[in-house]
Write a protein that holds these residues in place. Structure first.
Motif, mmCIF file in Angstrom:
data_model
loop_
_atom_site.group_PDB
_atom_site.id
_atom_site.type_symbol
_atom_site.label_atom_id
_atom_site.label_comp_id
_atom_site.label_asym_id
_atom_site.label_seq_id
_atom_site.Cartn_x
_atom_site.Cartn_y
_atom_site.Cartn_z
ATOM 1 N N ARG A 93 0.895 -1.122 -0.076
ATOM 2 C CA ARG A 93 -0.369 -0.069 -0.171
ATOM 3 C C ARG A 93 0.613 1.154 -0.410
ATOM 4 N NH1 ARG A 93 -2.778 -2.535 3.701
ATOM 5 N NH2 ARG A 93 -2.080 -2.079 5.517
ATOM 6 N N GLU A 94 1.779 1.224 0.964
ATOM 7 C CA GLU A 94 2.821 2.710 0.877
ATOM 8 C C GLU A 94 3.853 2.797 -0.720
ATOM 9 O OE1 GLU A 94 2.747 4.739 3.148
ATOM 10 O OE2 GLU A 94 1.053 3.262 4.284
ATOM 11 N N ALA A 95 4.222 1.266 -1.445
ATOM 12 C CA ALA A 95 4.333 1.479 -2.290
ATOM 13 C C ALA A 95 3.883 2.382 -3.389
ATOM 14 C CB ALA A 95 5.384 0.174 -2.897
ATOM 15 N N THR A 96 2.543 1.462 -3.021
ATOM 16 C CA THR A 96 1.446 1.989 -4.213
ATOM 17 C C THR A 96 1.633 3.500 -4.300
ATOM 18 O OG1 THR A 96 0.564 -0.427 -4.310
ATOM 19 C CG2 THR A 96 -0.883 1.731 -4.767
ATOM 20 N N LYS A 97 1.142 4.070 -3.095
ATOM 21 C CA LYS A 97 0.855 5.418 -2.882
ATOM 22 C C LYS A 97 1.841 6.538 -3.428
ATOM 23 C CE LYS A 97 0.115 5.157 1.165
ATOM 24 N NZ LYS A 97 -0.684 5.782 3.052
ATOM 25 N N VAL A 98 3.881 5.562 -3.517
ATOM 26 C CA VAL A 98 3.994 6.505 -4.449
ATOM 27 C C VAL A 98 4.031 6.304 -5.604
ATOM 28 C CG1 VAL A 98 6.945 6.727 -4.350
ATOM 29 C CG2 VAL A 98 5.627 6.406 -2.046
ATOM 30 N N MET A 99 3.625 5.798 -6.212
ATOM 31 C CA MET A 99 3.672 5.187 -8.026
ATOM 32 C C MET A 99 2.853 5.900 -7.885
ATOM 33 S SD MET A 99 5.041 1.031 -8.058
ATOM 34 C CE MET A 99 3.670 0.053 -6.890
ATOM 35 N N VAL A 100 1.221 6.369 -7.298
ATOM 36 C CA VAL A 100 -0.159 6.750 -7.421
ATOM 37 C C VAL A 100 0.553 8.482 -7.747
ATOM 38 C CG1 VAL A 100 -2.174 7.930 -7.184
ATOM 39 C CG2 VAL A 100 -1.610 5.353 -7.342
ATOM 40 N N ASP A 101 1.772 8.846 -6.679
ATOM 41 C CA ASP A 101 1.542 9.994 -6.720
ATOM 42 C C ASP A 101 3.117 9.934 -8.115
ATOM 43 O OD1 ASP A 101 2.196 12.978 -4.957
ATOM 44 O OD2 ASP A 101 3.984 12.333 -4.828
ATOM 45 N N ASP A 102 3.602 9.865 -7.695
ATOM 46 C CA ASP A 102 4.606 9.894 -9.037
ATOM 47 C C ASP A 102 3.861 9.910 -10.768
ATOM 48 O OD1 ASP A 102 6.926 9.965 -7.812
ATOM 49 O OD2 ASP A 102 7.440 7.484 -8.348
ATOM 50 N N ALA A 103 2.477 8.831 -10.751
ATOM 51 C CA ALA A 103 1.725 9.185 -11.998
ATOM 52 C C ALA A 103 1.026 10.384 -11.527
ATOM 53 C CB ALA A 103 0.974 8.221 -11.925
ATOM 54 N N LEU A 104 0.937 10.477 -10.741
ATOM 55 C CA LEU A 104 -0.211 12.338 -11.248
ATOM 56 C C LEU A 104 0.942 13.124 -11.047
ATOM 57 C CD1 LEU A 104 -1.817 11.732 -8.189
ATOM 58 C CD2 LEU A 104 -3.319 11.984 -10.630
ATOM 59 N N GLN A 105 1.767 13.394 -10.735
ATOM 60 C CA GLN A 105 2.932 14.444 -10.860
ATOM 61 C C GLN A 105 2.854 14.390 -13.007
ATOM 62 O OE1 GLN A 105 6.021 14.574 -8.258
ATOM 63 N NE2 GLN A 105 4.974 14.280 -7.075
#
Length: 56
Positions: free
Chosen positions: A11-23
Motif C-alpha cells: 500500500r505504501e509503495a502504491t501511494k508513491v507510484m500513484v503520486d509519481d503518476a499524478l505528477q
C-alpha cells in the motif's frame, strides 16, 4: 522501489507510484485507477486514495 515486507509495504509503495503518476500527468484533474487486491481496503489507504483523486 524497495520496501520492507511488513503488511503495509504494498500500500505504501502504491501511494508513491500513484503520486509519481499524478505528477507525470499532463492534466492535473487526471484520475488514477490502480488494480489492487483485498488488502487495499484498509481505511488508511482508502482515505489517502481519496485525497490523491484515486478511483477504484
Amino acid at each position: 522501489m524497495v520496501t520492507v515486507a511488513d503488511g503495509r509495504a504494498e500500500r505504501e509503495a502504491t501511494k508513491v507510484m500513484v503520486d509519481d503518476a499524478l505528477q507525470a500527468a499532463k492534466d492535473s484533474d487526471t484520475a488514477i485507477t490502480p488494480g489492487a487486491d483485498k488488502s487495499y481496503d484498509a481505511a488508511e489507504f482508502a482515505d489517502a486514495s481519496l485525497e490523491m483523486n484515486v478511483t477504484g
